[in-house]
Design an enzyme around this catalytic site. Structure first.
Site, PDB file in Angstrom:
ATOM      1  N   LEU A 127      40.757  43.382  27.675  1.00  0.00           N
ATOM      2  CA  LEU A 127      39.569  43.891  28.370  1.00  0.00           C
ATOM      3  C   LEU A 127      38.403  42.901  28.344  1.00  0.00           C
ATOM      4  O   LEU A 127      37.269  43.277  28.634  1.00  0.00           O
ATOM      5  CB  LEU A 127      39.125  45.204  27.744  1.00  0.00           C
ATOM      6  CG  LEU A 127      40.047  46.407  27.979  1.00  0.00           C
ATOM      7  CD1 LEU A 127      39.596  47.595  27.131  1.00  0.00           C
ATOM      8  CD2 LEU A 127      40.062  46.788  29.454  1.00  0.00           C
ATOM      9  N   SER A 128      38.642  41.644  28.036  1.00  0.00           N
ATOM     10  CA  SER A 128      37.538  40.688  27.920  1.00  0.00           C
ATOM     11  C   SER A 128      36.852  40.416  29.252  1.00  0.00           C
ATOM     12  O   SER A 128      35.709  39.962  29.285  1.00  0.00           O
ATOM     13  CB  SER A 128      38.041  39.371  27.325  1.00  0.00           C
ATOM     14  OG  SER A 128      38.912  38.709  28.231  1.00  0.00           O
ATOM     15  N   MET A 129      37.561  40.694  30.394  1.00  0.00           N
ATOM     16  CA  MET A 129      36.961  40.475  31.709  1.00  0.00           C
ATOM     17  C   MET A 129      36.658  41.793  32.430  1.00  0.00           C
ATOM     18  O   MET A 129      36.425  41.805  33.629  1.00  0.00           O
ATOM     19  CB  MET A 129      37.882  39.619  32.567  1.00  0.00           C
ATOM     20  CG  MET A 129      37.882  38.147  32.200  1.00  0.00           C
ATOM     21  SD  MET A 129      36.283  37.344  32.558  1.00  0.00           S
ATOM     22  CE  MET A 129      36.277  37.345  34.343  1.00  0.00           C
ATOM     23  N   LYS A 180      38.337  33.408  31.961  1.00  0.00           N
ATOM     24  CA  LYS A 180      36.903  33.686  31.768  1.00  0.00           C
ATOM     25  C   LYS A 180      36.156  33.259  33.032  1.00  0.00           C
ATOM     26  O   LYS A 180      36.734  32.724  33.979  1.00  0.00           O
ATOM     27  CB  LYS A 180      36.349  32.912  30.560  1.00  0.00           C
ATOM     28  CG  LYS A 180      37.099  33.105  29.251  1.00  0.00           C
ATOM     29  CD  LYS A 180      36.978  34.502  28.699  1.00  0.00           C
ATOM     30  CE  LYS A 180      37.775  34.648  27.402  1.00  0.00           C
ATOM     31  NZ  LYS A 180      37.815  36.055  26.932  1.00  0.00           N
ATOM     32  N   ASN A 233      33.005  41.127  30.093  1.00  0.00           N
ATOM     33  CA  ASN A 233      32.751  42.143  29.070  1.00  0.00           C
ATOM     34  C   ASN A 233      32.124  41.428  27.870  1.00  0.00           C
ATOM     35  O   ASN A 233      32.777  41.168  26.859  1.00  0.00           O
ATOM     36  CB  ASN A 233      34.054  42.834  28.684  1.00  0.00           C
ATOM     37  CG  ASN A 233      33.838  44.082  27.870  1.00  0.00           C
ATOM     38  OD1 ASN A 233      32.702  44.468  27.570  1.00  0.00           O
ATOM     39  ND2 ASN A 233      34.929  44.738  27.494  1.00  0.00           N
TER      40      ASN A 233
END
Length: 270
Positions: A127-129, A180, A233
């Protein structure tokens, strides 16, 4: 001794009318009319008899051939391969097999070349993006434009993790490819304060993020040959604000198109 006709007449032995010359001529006429019919019937019978004998002879020959075939043992086909491996080898040696193998080889080579040099699919594992990408999203990454178009702010890129990334993760994840967003390029001054990102002292309007950042970062200047990348995120991303700048040579390509889920198909906003 023989009696003359007169003597036979005097003695009462008169020739019957049927044997007189006229009678004989009549009999000859009748026999002449009957004989052609008899001759035709005889010829037809002889012909039928000959055909019957010919058919019987042909049937006898066929029977003898069938009996010889049934009696003769089947010989193994020396040319027929035995086993799957032999069949595959024989197929590859055939003209059809060589042609089909060449077609499949060319197709496979083109597919591999396209994936390695031009574009490849990617799967989002975290869920980093978020909210730009959710877990399970699939997208296309193009690899060509990096050779002639410089990187810009807001480009979404896939890259090989730099060595500094390994200090913050398990060894099994140290060599993972990451995705990213570029927020600053070489020469930019960057800092994060009060939840806002500043580039060269200008606050950035980032509608694609998942809320304001809850950390402070910078100020730093992006060195030559490097970029600074952050996850959308911001508070759940292991990115440049932790492990530092990203070398440009680590970038694999730009993410340009989302093709899964089907209801979100479309170009990726930069």
């Amino acid at each position: 001794f023989a009696l003359s006709p007169d003597q036979r007449g005097r003695l009462g032995f008169a020739a019957p009318p049927s044997l007189t010359k006229a009678g004989l001529r009549g009999i000859g006429g009748v026999s002449g009319a009957i004989c052609p019919s008899l001759r035709r019937n005889g010829a037809l019978g002889a012909k039928m008899e000959g055909e019957g004998e010919a058919k019987e002879s042909a049937l006898q020959k066929l029977a003898s051939v069938d009996s010889s075939k049934a009696a003769a043992p089947k010989k193994p086909n020396a040319d027929k391969p035995e086993g799957i491996v032999e069949e595959v080898i024989a197929w590859f040696k055939s003209d059809e097999g060589r042609d089909e193998a060449l077609q499949w080889t060319l197709t496979f080579a083109i597919a591999i070349g396209f994936r390695v040099l031009i574009m490849e699919p990617r799967y989002i594992p975290s869920l980093s993006m978020f909210p730009t990408f959710d877990v399970g999203d699939q997208l296309a990454v193009e690899k060509v434009s990096k050779y002639f178009r410089p990187y810009h702010r807001t480009d979404v890129v896939v890259f090989r993790a730099p060595p500094a990334f390994a200090e913050y993760v398990d060894e099994s994840k140290a060599n993972e490819d990451l995705i990213k967003r570029i927020v600053a390029v070489e020469g930019d001054t960057v800092f994060v304060d009060k939840g806002k990102l500043y580039i060269n002292d200008v606050a950035q309007d980032e509608k694609f993020t998942n809320g304001p950042s809850n950390y402070k970062f910078g100020p730093v200047v992006v060195p030559p040959g490097k970029v600074l990348v952050l996850g959308d995120n911001r508070n759940a991303s292991l990115d440049s604000h932790i492990w530092g700048f990203l070398p440009k040579e680590n970038i694999i390509g730009r993410a340009i198109f989302k093709y899964w889920p089907i209801w979100e198909v479309g170009p990726i906003n930069h």
